[in-house]
Design an enzyme around this catalytic site. Structure first.
Site, PDB file in Angstrom:
ATOM      1  N   GLU A   1       2.496  -8.386   8.463  1.00 58.06           N
ATOM      2  CA  GLU A   1       2.489  -6.793   8.545  1.00 58.06           C
ATOM      3  C   GLU A   1       3.497  -6.386   7.495  1.00 58.06           C
ATOM      4  OE1 GLU A   1      -0.063  -6.061  10.306  1.00 58.06           O
ATOM      5  OE2 GLU A   1       0.256  -8.445  11.100  1.00 58.06           O
TER       6      GLU A   1
ATOM      7  N   ASP B   1      -8.686   1.835 -28.601  1.00 57.23           N
ATOM      8  CA  ASP B   1      -8.015   2.728 -29.627  1.00 57.23           C
ATOM      9  C   ASP B   1      -8.921   4.184 -29.631  1.00 57.23           C
ATOM     10  OD1 ASP B   1      -6.122   1.328 -30.230  1.00 57.23           O
ATOM     11  OD2 ASP B   1      -6.635   0.434 -32.141  1.00 57.23           O
TER      12      ASP B   1
ATOM     13  N   PRO C   1       0.871  -1.178  -0.177  1.00 59.85           N
ATOM     14  CA  PRO C   1      -0.029   0.169   0.020  1.00 59.85           C
ATOM     15  C   PRO C   1       0.924   1.188  -0.112  1.00 59.85           C
ATOM     16  CG  PRO C   1      -0.344  -1.306   2.036  1.00 59.85           C
ATOM     17  CD  PRO C   1       0.663  -2.185   1.248  1.00 59.85           C
TER      18      PRO C   1
ATOM     19  N   ARG D   1      -4.452  -8.157 -20.514  1.00 61.13           N
ATOM     20  CA  ARG D   1      -5.328  -7.647 -21.449  1.00 61.13           C
ATOM     21  C   ARG D   1      -4.644  -6.402 -22.561  1.00 61.13           C
ATOM     22  NH1 ARG D   1      -7.946  -3.237 -20.593  1.00 61.13           N
ATOM     23  NH2 ARG D   1     -10.214  -3.682 -21.413  1.00 61.13           N
TER      24      ARG D   1
HETATM   25  N1  4HQ Z   1      -1.048  -5.152   0.957  1.00 62.50           N
HETATM   26  N2  4HQ Z   1      -1.731  -2.487  -2.901  1.00 62.50           N
HETATM   27  C1  4HQ Z   1       0.515  -6.929   0.939  1.00 62.50           C
HETATM   28  C2  4HQ Z   1      -2.098  -4.250   0.237  1.00 62.50           C
HETATM   29  C3  4HQ Z   1      -1.565  -3.985  -1.242  1.00 62.50           C
HETATM   30  C4  4HQ Z   1      -2.308  -2.724  -1.858  1.00 62.50           C
HETATM   31  C5  4HQ Z   1      -1.483  -5.223   2.492  1.00 62.50           C
HETATM   32  C6  4HQ Z   1       0.170  -5.721   0.524  1.00 62.50           C
HETATM   33  C7  4HQ Z   1      -0.615  -6.344   3.032  1.00 62.50           C
HETATM   34  C8  4HQ Z   1       1.322  -7.777   3.280  1.00 62.50           C
HETATM   35  N3  4HQ Z   1      -0.907  -4.389  -2.109  1.00 62.50           N
HETATM   36  N4  4HQ Z   1       0.643  -6.600   2.550  1.00 62.50           N
HETATM   37  N5  4HQ Z   1      -3.248  -1.835  -1.101  1.00 62.50           N
HETATM   38  O1  4HQ Z   1      -3.001  -3.684   0.720  1.00 62.50           O
HETATM   39  O2  4HQ Z   1      -0.848  -3.697  -3.235  1.00 62.50           O
END
Ligand code: 4HQ
Length: 259
Positions: free
Chosen positions: A127, A180, A100, A165
């Site tokens: 975590e 396009d 995230p 895709r």
């Molecule tokens: N994760 N965009 C992996 C996400 C996430 C997101 C949370 C990734 C937990 C361990 N990944 N961890 N938003 O929420 O890519």
């Protein structure tokens, strides 16, 4: 190896995913066009279990956070070995960690990844992962949005689906052509769509769409795309900029809102 035409046979685009849940793959990626393309060999998918690189009788992959606190962290030594194994089979592919706190996944990133030989994706759990791995293995952190998932697997599937895709031959010609023509409104939200019945629940399809006047229809669609973007995602308009004609169309949209 050369093909009959004399052109070099190219390896298909390849996604290699490191995960604690390899059984989740291909999952939804086996459906519809992406799934058919996978069967046809237009792209390849390999899910590798991080557990194989775990230590001891229990194949431990995680440990408590340095400095204390709740939750578990994926170990650097385990991930290092898993990544090195995956990279050996895909030395040219960008290495991405779903997180995230990564750079946002956009259609620009998707198109860039579709050009390359593939991706190596690290889908974490718990975590998160030991920071030293991100740095030592030069992982590019990518986020699919500002919310927290239980693991990186769904994010990895989202990324793979968006890239696949874009690969040549995955969508049919009609859909590719539609993409396009959508370049017309690139960087905008899509216009509304309608089909039969022409009147449903007392609501008619907008008359212009039934007119057969193609120039007017395109103009209406662009106006709607501009109007929606202005209402819901004004930052898209700022990033993109508007032509004089588009400014006029947006002005019309706002006028029609008042009516
Ligand atoms: N994760 N965009 C992996 C996400 C996430 C997101 C949370 C990734 C937990 C361990 N990944 N961890 N938003 O929420 O890519």
């Amino acid at each position: 190896m050369t093909e009959p035409g004399g052109t070099q046979a190219r390896a298909p685009w390849r996604a290699t995913v490191l995960t604690l849940f390899p059984e989740l793959f291909p999952g939804p990626l086996s459906a519809s066009r992406a799934g058919e393309a996978l069967k046809q060999g237009l792209w390849a998918l390999e899910a590798i279990s991080i557990r194989e690189f775990g230590f001891g009788r229990h194949r431990a992959v995680d440990d408590t956070p340095a400095g204390g606190g709740a939750g578990m962290i994926l170990r650097a030594d385990v991930l290092g070995a898993a990544i090195d194994h995956a990279v050996a089979g895909n030395p040219q592919s960008p290495r991405i960690c779903l997180s995230p706190r990564g750079e946002p996944l956009t259609q620009l990133v998707v198109r860039e990844l579709a050009k390359g030989p593939g991706v190596m994706l690290l889908a974490g759990r718990f975590e998160g992962i030991d920071q030293r791995v991100i740095e030592a293995r030069a992982l590019r952190e990518v986020s699919i949005g500002d919310y927290v998932l239980s693991g990186g697997e769904l994010a990895a599937m989202v990324l793979i689906d968006a890239v696949v895709r874009q690969l040549p031959g995955v969508l049919n010609d009609e859909q590719s052509a539609a993409e396009d023509s959508f370049a017309r409104s690139a960087g905008l939200l899509d216009c509304p769509h309608y089909t039969r019945p022409e009147v449903w629940d007392g609501e008619a399809v907008p008359a212009v769409l039934m007119s057969g006047h193609h120039a007017q229809i395109e103009r209406w669609r662009l106006k709607q795309a501009l109007g929606r973007s202005w209402q819901r995602r004004p930052e898209l308009l700022e990033r993109r900029g508007l032509s004089a004609e588009e400014v006029k169309l947006l002005e019309e949209f706002r006028q029609e809102l008042k009516n």
